[in-house]
Design an enzyme around this catalytic site. Sequence first.
Site, PDB file in Angstrom:
ATOM      1  N   SER A   1     -35.201 -35.908 -16.285  1.00  0.00           N
ATOM      2  CA  SER A   1     -33.759 -35.734 -16.472  1.00  0.00           C
ATOM      3  C   SER A   1     -33.246 -36.332 -17.779  1.00  0.00           C
ATOM      4  O   SER A   1     -32.154 -36.905 -17.821  1.00  0.00           O
ATOM      5  CB  SER A   1     -32.993 -36.298 -15.265  1.00  0.00           C
ATOM      6  OG  SER A   1     -33.371 -35.592 -14.082  1.00  0.00           O
TER       7      SER A   1
ATOM      8  N   HIS B   1     -49.706 -33.370 -15.016  1.00  0.00           N
ATOM      9  CA  HIS B   1     -48.281 -33.386 -14.640  1.00  0.00           C
ATOM     10  C   HIS B   1     -48.162 -33.514 -13.118  1.00  0.00           C
ATOM     11  O   HIS B   1     -48.950 -32.938 -12.375  1.00  0.00           O
ATOM     12  CB  HIS B   1     -47.585 -32.121 -15.138  1.00  0.00           C
ATOM     13  CG  HIS B   1     -46.094 -32.219 -15.049  1.00  0.00           C
ATOM     14  ND1 HIS B   1     -45.416 -32.059 -13.859  1.00  0.00           N
ATOM     15  CD2 HIS B   1     -45.161 -32.515 -15.985  1.00  0.00           C
ATOM     16  CE1 HIS B   1     -44.124 -32.238 -14.083  1.00  0.00           C
ATOM     17  NE2 HIS B   1     -43.939 -32.513 -15.366  1.00  0.00           N
TER      18      HIS B   1
ATOM     19  N   GLU C   1     -46.313 -32.148 -11.049  1.00  0.00           N
ATOM     20  CA  GLU C   1     -46.195 -30.879 -10.306  1.00  0.00           C
ATOM     21  C   GLU C   1     -47.581 -30.310 -10.014  1.00  0.00           C
ATOM     22  O   GLU C   1     -47.824 -29.747  -8.947  1.00  0.00           O
ATOM     23  CB  GLU C   1     -45.319 -29.897 -11.101  1.00  0.00           C
ATOM     24  CG  GLU C   1     -43.855 -30.306 -11.020  1.00  0.00           C
ATOM     25  CD  GLU C   1     -43.008 -29.929 -12.222  1.00  0.00           C
ATOM     26  OE1 GLU C   1     -43.448 -29.123 -13.062  1.00  0.00           O
ATOM     27  OE2 GLU C   1     -41.880 -30.460 -12.317  1.00  0.00           O
TER      28      GLU C   1
ATOM     29  N   ASN D   1     -41.508 -29.542 -22.293  1.00  0.00           N
ATOM     30  CA  ASN D   1     -42.380 -28.899 -21.312  1.00  0.00           C
ATOM     31  C   ASN D   1     -41.564 -27.792 -20.643  1.00  0.00           C
ATOM     32  O   ASN D   1     -40.698 -28.076 -19.819  1.00  0.00           O
ATOM     33  CB  ASN D   1     -42.844 -29.937 -20.280  1.00  0.00           C
ATOM     34  CG  ASN D   1     -43.593 -29.322 -19.112  1.00  0.00           C
ATOM     35  OD1 ASN D   1     -43.967 -28.144 -19.148  1.00  0.00           O
ATOM     36  ND2 ASN D   1     -43.800 -30.112 -18.070  1.00  0.00           N
ATOM     37  N   TRP D   2     -41.864 -26.562 -21.025  1.00  0.00           N
ATOM     38  CA  TRP D   2     -41.073 -25.435 -20.503  1.00  0.00           C
ATOM     39  C   TRP D   2     -41.396 -25.137 -19.046  1.00  0.00           C
ATOM     40  O   TRP D   2     -40.689 -24.369 -18.402  1.00  0.00           O
ATOM     41  CB  TRP D   2     -41.350 -24.176 -21.320  1.00  0.00           C
ATOM     42  CG  TRP D   2     -40.837 -24.174 -22.716  1.00  0.00           C
ATOM     43  CD1 TRP D   2     -40.359 -25.228 -23.442  1.00  0.00           C
ATOM     44  CD2 TRP D   2     -40.741 -23.025 -23.571  1.00  0.00           C
ATOM     45  NE1 TRP D   2     -39.982 -24.812 -24.695  1.00  0.00           N
ATOM     46  CE2 TRP D   2     -40.213 -23.454 -24.809  1.00  0.00           C
ATOM     47  CE3 TRP D   2     -41.069 -21.672 -23.427  1.00  0.00           C
ATOM     48  CZ2 TRP D   2     -39.990 -22.589 -25.867  1.00  0.00           C
ATOM     49  CZ3 TRP D   2     -40.862 -20.815 -24.485  1.00  0.00           C
ATOM     50  CH2 TRP D   2     -40.318 -21.267 -25.697  1.00  0.00           C
ATOM     51  N   LYS D   3     -42.504 -25.680 -18.551  1.00  0.00           N
ATOM     52  CA  LYS D   3     -42.971 -25.342 -17.195  1.00  0.00           C
ATOM     53  C   LYS D   3     -43.104 -23.818 -17.071  1.00  0.00           C
ATOM     54  O   LYS D   3     -43.405 -23.165 -18.065  1.00  0.00           O
ATOM     55  CB  LYS D   3     -42.046 -25.967 -16.138  1.00  0.00           C
ATOM     56  CG  LYS D   3     -41.848 -27.469 -16.401  1.00  0.00           C
ATOM     57  CD  LYS D   3     -41.148 -28.199 -15.300  1.00  0.00           C
ATOM     58  CE  LYS D   3     -40.997 -29.674 -15.693  1.00  0.00           C
ATOM     59  NZ  LYS D   3     -40.411 -30.491 -14.636  1.00  0.00           N
TER      60      LYS D   3
ATOM     61  N   GLY E   1     -38.073 -31.600 -19.714  1.00  0.00           N
ATOM     62  CA  GLY E   1     -38.252 -30.362 -18.955  1.00  0.00           C
ATOM     63  C   GLY E   1     -37.058 -29.442 -19.143  1.00  0.00           C
ATOM     64  O   GLY E   1     -36.943 -28.735 -20.145  1.00  0.00           O
ATOM     65  N   GLY E   2     -36.134 -29.463 -18.183  1.00  0.00           N
ATOM     66  CA  GLY E   2     -34.997 -28.536 -18.179  1.00  0.00           C
ATOM     67  C   GLY E   2     -34.260 -28.437 -19.504  1.00  0.00           C
ATOM     68  O   GLY E   2     -33.940 -27.337 -19.964  1.00  0.00           O
TER      69      GLY E   2
ATOM     70  N   GLY F   1     -36.211 -33.253 -12.752  1.00  0.00           N
ATOM     71  CA  GLY F   1     -35.350 -32.160 -12.308  1.00  0.00           C
ATOM     72  C   GLY F   1     -34.241 -32.615 -11.375  1.00  0.00           C
ATOM     73  O   GLY F   1     -33.617 -31.799 -10.710  1.00  0.00           O
TER      74      GLY F   1
ATOM     75  N   GLU G   1     -43.378 -40.400 -15.992  1.00  0.00           N
ATOM     76  CA  GLU G   1     -42.400 -39.499 -15.391  1.00  0.00           C
ATOM     77  C   GLU G   1     -42.272 -39.814 -13.901  1.00  0.00           C
ATOM     78  O   GLU G   1     -43.052 -39.297 -13.083  1.00  0.00           O
ATOM     79  CB  GLU G   1     -42.843 -38.048 -15.556  1.00  0.00           C
ATOM     80  CG  GLU G   1     -42.986 -37.600 -16.996  1.00  0.00           C
ATOM     81  CD  GLU G   1     -42.854 -36.090 -17.127  1.00  0.00           C
ATOM     82  OE1 GLU G   1     -42.015 -35.660 -17.922  1.00  0.00           O
ATOM     83  OE2 GLU G   1     -43.559 -35.344 -16.427  1.00  0.00           O
TER      84      GLU G   1
HETATM   85  P1  13P Z   1     -36.787 -32.590 -16.346  1.00  0.00           P
HETATM   86  O1  13P Z   1     -36.471 -32.990 -17.764  1.00  0.00           O
HETATM   87  O2  13P Z   1     -36.334 -31.203 -16.020  1.00  0.00           O
HETATM   88  O3  13P Z   1     -36.365 -33.614 -15.365  1.00  0.00           O
HETATM   89  O4  13P Z   1     -38.403 -32.501 -16.257  1.00  0.00           O
HETATM   90  C1  13P Z   1     -39.165 -33.554 -16.710  1.00  0.00           C
HETATM   91  C2  13P Z   1     -40.584 -33.128 -16.731  1.00  0.00           C
HETATM   92  O5  13P Z   1     -41.192 -32.918 -15.695  1.00  0.00           O
HETATM   93  C3  13P Z   1     -41.221 -32.943 -18.048  1.00  0.00           C
HETATM   94  O6  13P Z   1     -42.591 -32.817 -17.934  1.00  0.00           O
END
Ligand code: 13P
Length: 250
Positions: free
Chosen positions: A211, A93, A95, A9-11, A232-233, A171, A165
């Site tokens: 993470s 998600h 967020e 997930n590149w966000k 994510g990251g 993050g 999650e």
């Molecule tokens: P991180 O891997 O950056 O913690 O993000 C997880 C995430 O929100 C994937 O959707």
Amino acid sequence: MRRALIAGNWKMNGAGDAAAALLQVVAKAEPGAADLVVCPPFTALSEAQRLLCGTFVQWGAQNVYPAPSGAYTGEISPAMLTALGCRWCICGHSERRQLLGETDGFVGQKVRAVLDAGMTPILCVGETAGERQDGRTASVVEREVEKGLTEVAADEAARLVIAYEPIWAIGAGQAATAEEAEEACGWLRECVFRLFGRAAADGVRILYGGSVGSGNIASFLAMPDIDGALIGGASLRADEFISIYNTAKA
Ligand code: 13P
């Protein structure tokens, strides 16, 4: 036997040339005993289609609006995503729930719309740090799954993907322990069993997210109820993402 799934997930990352550079590396991943999916922002989906078409790597969106077309300024329909070759779509998600006020009911509509378009939803659920401290993790994630899947039929449930999650691990640089993640993923599988029966519970793929990196992915994959990860990251660093995938396919 469920096939492992690694999804990135590149966000809101990957503007301009950065998307192509990342996709070009991901496109070189070697197929194996795991599925590999990337979810870039909408603006990079045509680039994903161009660079990943003909490879085993699949791509999807991070969000969708649950209507076929119409006066929804700024929104993207399911058909717009399938026209770009998307086979996956992240729904709910944390967020979006937290920053944009997405409700359980709205997320449920998105899951239905994604299935109707022939794509696979990745339904995200997870508790805040405070909810965990209060011992409410199970009730929060079960509510999110129940509401997210209210319009889903039992035969469809087996093909779904749910991502656990925990919000406090996203993050944060500090993941949940594999045991904490397994406990929650086990509750989620039990919840799918209650709602849809054994075949659905055995078929649904449940991912851990928060993470995840090449250093801890193996510990999550070793757990019986964890079928992969939503990254994510680390999905923005091509070598790291491929290394995570290579562990999953091994
Ligand atoms: P991180 O891997 O950056 O913690 O993000 C997880 C995430 O929100 C994937 O959707």
